[in-house]
Design an enzyme around this catalytic site. Structure first.
Site, PDB file in Angstrom:
ATOM      1  N   GLY A 178      47.016  32.241 -33.605  1.00 24.53           N
ATOM      2  CA  GLY A 178      47.953  32.065 -32.491  1.00 24.53           C
ATOM      3  C   GLY A 178      48.651  33.365 -32.120  1.00 24.53           C
ATOM      4  O   GLY A 178      48.185  34.447 -32.472  1.00 24.53           O
ATOM      5  N   GLN A 192      37.165  42.244 -42.343  1.00 18.47           N
ATOM      6  CA  GLN A 192      37.106  40.779 -42.274  1.00 18.47           C
ATOM      7  C   GLN A 192      35.753  40.329 -41.730  1.00 18.47           C
ATOM      8  O   GLN A 192      35.122  39.413 -42.263  1.00 18.47           O
ATOM      9  CB  GLN A 192      38.238  40.295 -41.376  1.00 18.47           C
ATOM     10  CG  GLN A 192      38.134  38.870 -40.920  1.00 18.47           C
ATOM     11  CD  GLN A 192      39.385  38.413 -40.190  1.00 18.47           C
ATOM     12  OE1 GLN A 192      40.453  38.309 -40.786  1.00 18.47           O
ATOM     13  NE2 GLN A 192      39.272  38.139 -38.902  1.00 18.47           N
ATOM     14  N   GLN A 203      36.101  42.843 -33.719  1.00 15.52           N
ATOM     15  CA  GLN A 203      35.786  44.081 -34.440  1.00 15.52           C
ATOM     16  C   GLN A 203      37.082  44.757 -34.924  1.00 15.52           C
ATOM     17  O   GLN A 203      37.071  45.581 -35.827  1.00 15.52           O
ATOM     18  CB  GLN A 203      34.985  45.001 -33.500  1.00 15.52           C
ATOM     19  CG  GLN A 203      34.660  46.386 -34.019  1.00 15.52           C
ATOM     20  CD  GLN A 203      33.764  46.368 -35.246  1.00 15.52           C
ATOM     21  OE1 GLN A 203      32.945  45.459 -35.409  1.00 15.52           O
ATOM     22  NE2 GLN A 203      33.933  47.348 -36.112  1.00 15.52           N
ATOM     23  N   LYS A 204      38.213  44.357 -34.331  1.00 14.12           N
ATOM     24  CA  LYS A 204      39.520  44.892 -34.757  1.00 14.12           C
ATOM     25  C   LYS A 204      39.707  44.754 -36.268  1.00 14.12           C
ATOM     26  O   LYS A 204      40.216  45.635 -36.927  1.00 14.12           O
ATOM     27  CB  LYS A 204      40.611  44.125 -33.993  1.00 14.12           C
ATOM     28  CG  LYS A 204      41.985  44.107 -34.599  1.00 14.12           C
ATOM     29  CD  LYS A 204      42.725  45.362 -34.267  1.00 14.12           C
ATOM     30  CE  LYS A 204      44.200  45.335 -34.579  1.00 14.12           C
ATOM     31  NZ  LYS A 204      44.601  44.746 -35.816  1.00 14.12           N
ATOM     32  N   LEU A 230      48.807  34.542 -29.133  1.00 14.84           N
ATOM     33  CA  LEU A 230      47.623  35.111 -28.481  1.00 14.84           C
ATOM     34  C   LEU A 230      47.977  36.242 -27.520  1.00 14.84           C
ATOM     35  O   LEU A 230      48.988  36.204 -26.829  1.00 14.84           O
ATOM     36  CB  LEU A 230      46.865  34.008 -27.735  1.00 14.84           C
ATOM     37  CG  LEU A 230      46.414  32.827 -28.606  1.00 14.84           C
ATOM     38  CD1 LEU A 230      45.631  31.813 -27.758  1.00 14.84           C
ATOM     39  CD2 LEU A 230      45.573  33.275 -29.795  1.00 14.84           C
ATOM     40  N   HIS A 231      47.111  37.252 -27.504  1.00 14.92           N
ATOM     41  CA  HIS A 231      47.261  38.397 -26.594  1.00 14.92           C
ATOM     42  C   HIS A 231      45.893  38.677 -25.975  1.00 14.92           C
ATOM     43  O   HIS A 231      44.928  37.918 -26.211  1.00 14.92           O
ATOM     44  CB  HIS A 231      47.820  39.606 -27.355  1.00 14.92           C
ATOM     45  CG  HIS A 231      47.086  39.925 -28.625  1.00 14.92           C
ATOM     46  ND1 HIS A 231      45.768  40.330 -28.643  1.00 14.92           N
ATOM     47  CD2 HIS A 231      47.482  39.878 -29.924  1.00 14.92           C
ATOM     48  CE1 HIS A 231      45.395  40.542 -29.891  1.00 14.92           C
ATOM     49  NE2 HIS A 231      46.407  40.262 -30.692  1.00 14.92           N
ATOM     50  N   HIS A 244      42.732  38.460 -28.200  1.00 14.98           N
ATOM     51  CA  HIS A 244      42.209  37.105 -28.418  1.00 14.98           C
ATOM     52  C   HIS A 244      41.517  36.599 -27.143  1.00 14.98           C
ATOM     53  O   HIS A 244      40.462  35.969 -27.212  1.00 14.98           O
ATOM     54  CB  HIS A 244      43.339  36.125 -28.758  1.00 14.98           C
ATOM     55  CG  HIS A 244      44.113  36.455 -29.996  1.00 14.98           C
ATOM     56  ND1 HIS A 244      45.388  36.950 -29.968  1.00 14.98           N
ATOM     57  CD2 HIS A 244      43.791  36.347 -31.310  1.00 14.98           C
ATOM     58  CE1 HIS A 244      45.831  37.124 -31.201  1.00 14.98           C
ATOM     59  NE2 HIS A 244      44.875  36.768 -32.041  1.00 14.98           N
ATOM     60  N   SER A 268      49.068  40.812 -32.900  1.00 17.56           N
ATOM     61  CA  SER A 268      50.226  39.924 -32.773  1.00 17.56           C
ATOM     62  C   SER A 268      51.460  40.556 -33.418  1.00 17.56           C
ATOM     63  O   SER A 268      52.586  40.183 -33.103  1.00 17.56           O
ATOM     64  CB  SER A 268      49.941  38.581 -33.441  1.00 17.56           C
ATOM     65  OG  SER A 268      48.757  38.031 -32.917  1.00 17.56           O
TER      66      SER A 268
END
Ligand code: AMP
Length: 311
Positions: free
Chosen positions: A48, A180, A175-176, A50-51, A54, A213
């Protein structure tokens, strides 16, 4: 059959439980699936707040799938700092507005008791060596907790087996969060998840700061100082494009001129194995592929960023 464009602007269906999600997916596939061939289902997991980063994942997934599910869940298991978890922004209403514009069909916003009905899982996914370096070294347990929730979300949104049509299932990650992404791709391959993992490029501010975020916790002065991250990454990228030696140390040295920014690591790695490629950084011209990873602390905020080189 409706087209993905039809869903833009329509309020997505918000579901809270596993049963509601499966029923909503089944209905949406029935309604949106092509008359012949394979239907496609996309999942975008998020926490969440969100920007535009996202949004880019959501619009990519929207363009490529008949049905699109976005999940919003702030997963305590991946926070190794209780204060960071407590203050993580929770903005469901605004998020749903963004997702309506971006054309999500279903928003899955489960309660903690839906995701972890028996409390913390006793059986854990071990992110192993890949998960203990870089972000894993600075945030012990972070990647095990992240994989636990991603494994569950991939199951929650799995297309129901009882549908009359074949469904191909994809999940989208930025890819940020490069480490992960590598870990999720390995988990899916190593544990045979029937899902295709798709990566979406980093979205940055006009000045170059990777959107996150947590950026809202930066003062204007801190946000300006944090631009050194992109300057350092870009310096190395330019050298790589000219096939020059990368001289990582002097790019990392740019951080010394920004007292508000405390560098944690600045490292060139193999994009698939995350093994350090130190040999490629000194006097030899850069060839092949590499992924430049960086993490830095600005005040209370930890920022991560990266730059693919040669691919
Ligand atoms: P989060 O809500 O931080 O867990 O992020 C959800 C997804 O959005 C993850 O796959 C992130 O990698 C991705 N994401 C976050 N920020 C960006 C960005 N600036 N550009 C592209 N993807 C992003």
């Amino acid at each position: 059959m409706s087209t993905p464009a039809d869903s833009a602007g329509r309020t997505p269906r918000i579901v809270r439980t596993a049963a509601e999600l499966s029923a909503a997916i089944a209905r949406a596939i029935e309604f949106n699936a092509p008359e012949q061939g394979t239907a496609t289902l996309g999942l975008v997991p998020t926490m969440g707040a969100l920007h535009s980063g996202h949004e880019s994942l959501v619009s990519t997934a929207r363009a490529h799938n008949d049905v699109l599910v976005v999940s919003i869940f702030v997963n305590e298991l991946q926070f190794n700092d209780a204060q960071d978890f407590a203050r993580y922004p929770r903005t469901l209403e605004a998020d749903v507005e963004i997702l309506a514009r971006a054309g999500a069909d279903i928003v899955f916003a489960p309660q903690v008791s839906t995701v972890y009905p028996d409390g913390r899982p006793l059986i854990k996914i071990d992110s192993g060596e890949l998960g203990s370096k870089f972000e894993g070294a600075s945030r012990p347990g972070h990647f095990d907790g992240m994989l636990a929730v991603v494994a569950k979300l991939l199951h929650f949104a799995m297309p129901p087996a009882t549908l009359g049509v074949p469904v191909s299932y994809r999940a989208y990650f930025g890819q940020k969060d490069a480490q992960q992404l590598v870990l999720i791709s390995r988990m899916v391959a190593d544990l045979n998840y029937p899902v295709e993992i798709c990566s979406v490029p980093i979205i940055r501010s006009a000045e170059g700061l990777a959107l996150s975020s947590r950026n809202q916790f930066l003062t204007a002065e801190q946000a300006k100082a944090a631009l050194v991250i992109h300057r350092a990454l870009s310096l190395v990228k330019e050298r790589a494009e000219r096939h020059e030696p990368l001289y990582l140390e002097d790019a990392a040295g740019l951080f010394e001129m920004e007292p508000l920014v405390e560098l944690d690591y600045f490292e060139l790695v193999d994009p698939r194995t995350l093994q350090e490629l130190a040999f490629n950084c000194q006097d030899t011209p850069f060839t092949g592929e590499g992924l430049l990873l960086v993490a830095a602390r600005v005040g209370e905020v930890r920022l991560i960023d990266n730059m693919p080189l040669g691919y």
